[in-house]
Design a protein around this motif. Structure first.
Motif, PDB file in Angstrom:
ATOM      1  N   ARG A   1     -14.117  37.018 -18.335  1.00 50.04           N
ATOM      2  CA  ARG A   1     -14.944  38.222 -18.378  1.00 50.04           C
ATOM      3  C   ARG A   1     -14.065  39.454 -18.515  1.00 50.04           C
ATOM      4  NH1 ARG A   1     -20.265  38.161 -17.052  1.00 50.04           N
ATOM      5  NH2 ARG A   1     -21.085  36.147 -16.451  1.00 50.04           N
ATOM      6  N   CYS A   2     -14.635  40.483 -19.098  1.00 49.05           N
ATOM      7  CA  CYS A   2     -13.942  41.761 -19.234  1.00 49.05           C
ATOM      8  C   CYS A   2     -13.672  42.326 -17.840  1.00 49.05           C
ATOM      9  CB  CYS A   2     -14.791  42.734 -20.048  1.00 49.05           C
ATOM     10  SG  CYS A   2     -14.105  44.398 -20.147  1.00 49.05           S
ATOM     11  N   GLY A   3     -12.470  42.821 -17.636  1.00 49.39           N
ATOM     12  CA  GLY A   3     -12.103  43.365 -16.339  1.00 49.39           C
ATOM     13  C   GLY A   3     -12.809  44.662 -15.992  1.00 49.39           C
ATOM     14  N   ILE A   4     -13.299  45.367 -16.992  1.00 47.93           N
ATOM     15  CA  ILE A   4     -13.961  46.651 -16.747  1.00 47.93           C
ATOM     16  C   ILE A   4     -15.476  46.490 -16.687  1.00 47.93           C
ATOM     17  CG2 ILE A   4     -14.345  48.972 -17.672  1.00 47.93           C
ATOM     18  CD1 ILE A   4     -11.554  48.770 -18.943  1.00 47.93           C
ATOM     19  N   THR A   5     -16.041  45.864 -17.715  1.00 48.46           N
ATOM     20  CA  THR A   5     -17.497  45.784 -17.813  1.00 48.46           C
ATOM     21  C   THR A   5     -18.076  44.474 -17.314  1.00 48.46           C
ATOM     22  OG1 THR A   5     -17.407  44.901 -20.059  1.00 48.46           O
ATOM     23  CG2 THR A   5     -17.502  47.303 -19.815  1.00 48.46           C
ATOM     24  N   GLY A   6     -17.275  43.419 -17.276  1.00 47.57           N
ATOM     25  CA  GLY A   6     -17.777  42.114 -16.877  1.00 47.57           C
ATOM     26  C   GLY A   6     -18.434  41.360 -18.013  1.00 47.57           C
TER      27      GLY A   6
ATOM     28  N   PRO B   1     -19.140  38.782 -20.771  1.00 48.60           N
ATOM     29  CA  PRO B   1     -18.612  37.423 -20.854  1.00 48.60           C
ATOM     30  C   PRO B   1     -18.109  37.010 -22.233  1.00 48.60           C
ATOM     31  CG  PRO B   1     -20.983  37.357 -20.858  1.00 48.60           C
ATOM     32  CD  PRO B   1     -20.595  38.797 -20.684  1.00 48.60           C
ATOM     33  N   ARG B   2     -18.555  37.670 -23.262  1.00 50.28           N
ATOM     34  CA  ARG B   2     -18.153  37.264 -24.609  1.00 50.28           C
ATOM     35  C   ARG B   2     -17.253  38.317 -25.239  1.00 50.28           C
ATOM     36  NH1 ARG B   2     -23.326  34.420 -27.426  1.00 50.28           N
ATOM     37  NH2 ARG B   2     -23.698  32.897 -25.782  1.00 50.28           N
ATOM     38  N   GLY B   3     -16.443  37.877 -26.183  1.00 53.50           N
ATOM     39  CA  GLY B   3     -15.562  38.802 -26.882  1.00 53.50           C
ATOM     40  C   GLY B   3     -14.442  39.316 -26.003  1.00 53.50           C
ATOM     41  N   THR B   4     -13.928  38.448 -25.124  1.00 54.06           N
ATOM     42  CA  THR B   4     -12.866  38.844 -24.204  1.00 54.06           C
ATOM     43  C   THR B   4     -11.522  38.348 -24.721  1.00 54.06           C
ATOM     44  OG1 THR B   4     -14.421  38.645 -22.379  1.00 54.06           O
ATOM     45  CG2 THR B   4     -12.111  38.751 -21.809  1.00 54.06           C
ATOM     46  N   PHE B   5     -10.547  39.235 -24.755  1.00 50.72           N
ATOM     47  CA  PHE B   5      -9.200  38.876 -25.182  1.00 50.72           C
ATOM     48  C   PHE B   5      -8.378  38.498 -23.959  1.00 50.72           C
ATOM     49  CE2 PHE B   5     -10.828  41.042 -28.749  1.00 50.72           C
ATOM     50  CZ  PHE B   5     -10.054  40.719 -29.846  1.00 50.72           C
ATOM     51  N   ARG B   6      -7.807  37.301 -23.976  1.00 53.97           N
ATOM     52  CA  ARG B   6      -7.025  36.824 -22.834  1.00 53.97           C
ATOM     53  C   ARG B   6      -5.811  37.703 -22.566  1.00 53.97           C
ATOM     54  NH1 ARG B   6      -6.560  30.424 -24.224  1.00 53.97           N
ATOM     55  NH2 ARG B   6      -8.780  29.972 -24.178  1.00 53.97           N
ATOM     56  N   LYS B   7      -5.183  38.154 -23.639  1.00 50.12           N
ATOM     57  CA  LYS B   7      -3.948  38.931 -23.501  1.00 50.12           C
ATOM     58  C   LYS B   7      -4.164  40.192 -22.670  1.00 50.12           C
ATOM     59  CE  LYS B   7      -0.275  41.009 -26.249  1.00 50.12           C
ATOM     60  NZ  LYS B   7       0.266  41.207 -27.598  1.00 50.12           N
ATOM     61  N   PHE B   8      -5.309  40.821 -22.841  1.00 45.83           N
ATOM     62  CA  PHE B   8      -5.585  42.074 -22.146  1.00 45.83           C
ATOM     63  C   PHE B   8      -6.547  41.905 -20.975  1.00 45.83           C
ATOM     64  CE2 PHE B   8      -4.864  43.155 -26.663  1.00 45.83           C
ATOM     65  CZ  PHE B   8      -3.686  43.862 -26.522  1.00 45.83           C
ATOM     66  N   GLY B   9      -7.339  40.845 -20.989  1.00 46.95           N
ATOM     67  CA  GLY B   9      -8.344  40.660 -19.953  1.00 46.95           C
ATOM     68  C   GLY B   9      -9.495  41.638 -20.092  1.00 46.95           C
ATOM     69  N   LEU B  10      -9.694  42.108 -21.316  1.00 48.16           N
ATOM     70  CA  LEU B  10     -10.733  43.101 -21.584  1.00 48.16           C
ATOM     71  C   LEU B  10     -11.612  42.639 -22.735  1.00 48.16           C
ATOM     72  CD1 LEU B  10      -8.525  46.320 -21.520  1.00 48.16           C
ATOM     73  CD2 LEU B  10     -10.014  45.509 -19.703  1.00 48.16           C
ATOM     74  N   GLY B  11     -12.817  43.186 -22.773  1.00 47.15           N
ATOM     75  CA  GLY B  11     -13.723  42.920 -23.875  1.00 47.15           C
ATOM     76  C   GLY B  11     -13.299  43.697 -25.108  1.00 47.15           C
ATOM     77  N   ARG B  12     -13.784  43.260 -26.257  1.00 47.36           N
ATOM     78  CA  ARG B  12     -13.369  43.863 -27.528  1.00 47.36           C
ATOM     79  C   ARG B  12     -13.728  45.342 -27.621  1.00 47.36           C
ATOM     80  NH1 ARG B  12     -18.060  44.022 -30.420  1.00 47.36           N
ATOM     81  NH2 ARG B  12     -19.678  42.604 -29.704  1.00 47.36           N
ATOM     82  N   THR B  13     -14.862  45.728 -27.054  1.00 45.55           N
ATOM     83  CA  THR B  13     -15.261  47.134 -27.140  1.00 45.55           C
ATOM     84  C   THR B  13     -14.353  48.022 -26.296  1.00 45.55           C
ATOM     85  OG1 THR B  13     -16.888  46.757 -25.395  1.00 45.55           O
ATOM     86  CG2 THR B  13     -17.663  46.617 -27.655  1.00 45.55           C
ATOM     87  N   LYS B  14     -13.978  47.536 -25.117  1.00 50.02           N
ATOM     88  CA  LYS B  14     -13.094  48.324 -24.249  1.00 50.02           C
ATOM     89  C   LYS B  14     -11.679  48.379 -24.812  1.00 50.02           C
ATOM     90  CE  LYS B  14     -16.016  49.795 -21.502  1.00 50.02           C
ATOM     91  NZ  LYS B  14     -16.318  51.222 -21.472  1.00 50.02           N
ATOM     92  N   ILE B  15     -11.241  47.300 -25.445  1.00 51.45           N
ATOM     93  CA  ILE B  15      -9.920  47.322 -26.086  1.00 51.45           C
ATOM     94  C   ILE B  15      -9.907  48.382 -27.176  1.00 51.45           C
ATOM     95  CG2 ILE B  15      -8.388  46.029 -27.624  1.00 51.45           C
ATOM     96  CD1 ILE B  15      -8.999  43.565 -26.001  1.00 51.45           C
ATOM     97  N   ARG B  16     -10.973  48.434 -27.940  1.00 53.43           N
ATOM     98  CA  ARG B  16     -11.072  49.414 -29.028  1.00 53.43           C
ATOM     99  C   ARG B  16     -11.028  50.839 -28.482  1.00 53.43           C
ATOM    100  NH1 ARG B  16     -15.262  51.986 -32.003  1.00 53.43           N
ATOM    101  NH2 ARG B  16     -14.753  52.128 -34.208  1.00 53.43           N
ATOM    102  N   GLU B  17     -11.814  51.086 -27.446  1.00 53.07           N
ATOM    103  CA  GLU B  17     -11.841  52.430 -26.857  1.00 53.07           C
ATOM    104  C   GLU B  17     -10.472  52.829 -26.307  1.00 53.07           C
ATOM    105  OE1 GLU B  17     -14.845  52.525 -23.854  1.00 53.07           O
ATOM    106  OE2 GLU B  17     -16.463  52.057 -25.263  1.00 53.07           O
ATOM    107  N   LEU B  18      -9.857  51.933 -25.555  1.00 54.83           N
ATOM    108  CA  LEU B  18      -8.558  52.240 -24.949  1.00 54.83           C
ATOM    109  C   LEU B  18      -7.458  52.369 -26.001  1.00 54.83           C
ATOM    110  CD1 LEU B  18      -8.733  49.905 -21.822  1.00 54.83           C
ATOM    111  CD2 LEU B  18      -9.024  52.376 -21.875  1.00 54.83           C
ATOM    112  N   ALA B  19      -7.541  51.556 -27.052  1.00 55.68           N
ATOM    113  CA  ALA B  19      -6.525  51.623 -28.106  1.00 55.68           C
ATOM    114  C   ALA B  19      -6.623  52.945 -28.868  1.00 55.68           C
ATOM    115  CB  ALA B  19      -6.682  50.446 -29.059  1.00 55.68           C
ATOM    116  N   PHE B  20      -7.831  53.399 -29.139  1.00 54.11           N
ATOM    117  CA  PHE B  20      -7.993  54.672 -29.842  1.00 54.11           C
ATOM    118  C   PHE B  20      -7.476  55.839 -29.014  1.00 54.11           C
ATOM    119  CE2 PHE B  20     -11.685  53.082 -32.664  1.00 54.11           C
ATOM    120  CZ  PHE B  20     -10.779  52.666 -33.621  1.00 54.11           C
ATOM    121  N   ARG B  21      -7.630  55.738 -27.690  1.00 50.80           N
ATOM    122  CA  ARG B  21      -7.126  56.796 -26.810  1.00 50.80           C
ATOM    123  C   ARG B  21      -5.618  56.696 -26.603  1.00 50.80           C
ATOM    124  NH1 ARG B  21      -9.871  56.563 -21.408  1.00 50.80           N
ATOM    125  NH2 ARG B  21     -11.204  54.894 -22.117  1.00 50.80           N
TER     126      ARG B  21
END
Length: 101
Positions: free
Chosen positions: A63-68, A70-90
């Motif tokens: 599960r995503c560490g921020i939102t919880g 269950p799908r689209g979670t990257f193991r390397k970051f422990g985050l969901g794809r949408t949160k990775i995108r937001e954090l990467a853009f910032r």
């Protein structure tokens, strides 16, 4: 945001998996050991079945560490794809940049 009950259920499963990890590994090793007798291996299978259902590592869900989510979670970051995108853009994730070619 995932329901809090689902996130808590997953945390409960993680605790159970950690609690029974050693016993689970020993039983699996006994079952896979060809040098053991059939009776010993069968007894190990029965003992493995007696473990709680949620003690199996295969029942864990990433599960995503921020939102919880269950799908689209990257193991390397422990985050969901949408949160990775937001954090990467910032620029909050070091080494991750938007692709351009």
């Amino acid at each position: 945001m995932a329901k809090l009950s689902l996130i808590q259920r997953e945390e409960k499963r993680e605790k159970l998996v950690a609690k029974y990890a050693k016993k689970y590994a020993e039983l699996k090793a006994t079952i896979d050991d060809q040098s053991k007798s059939e009776e010993e291996r069968y007894a190990a299978r029965l003992a493995l079945q007696q473990l709680p259902r949620n003690a199996y590592p295969t029942r864990l869900r990433a599960r995503c560490g921020i939102t919880g989510r269950p799908r689209g979670t990257f193991r390397k970051f422990g985050l969901g794809r949408t949160k990775i995108r937001e954090l990467a853009f910032r620029g909050d994730i070091p080494g991750v940049v938007k692709a351009s070619w």
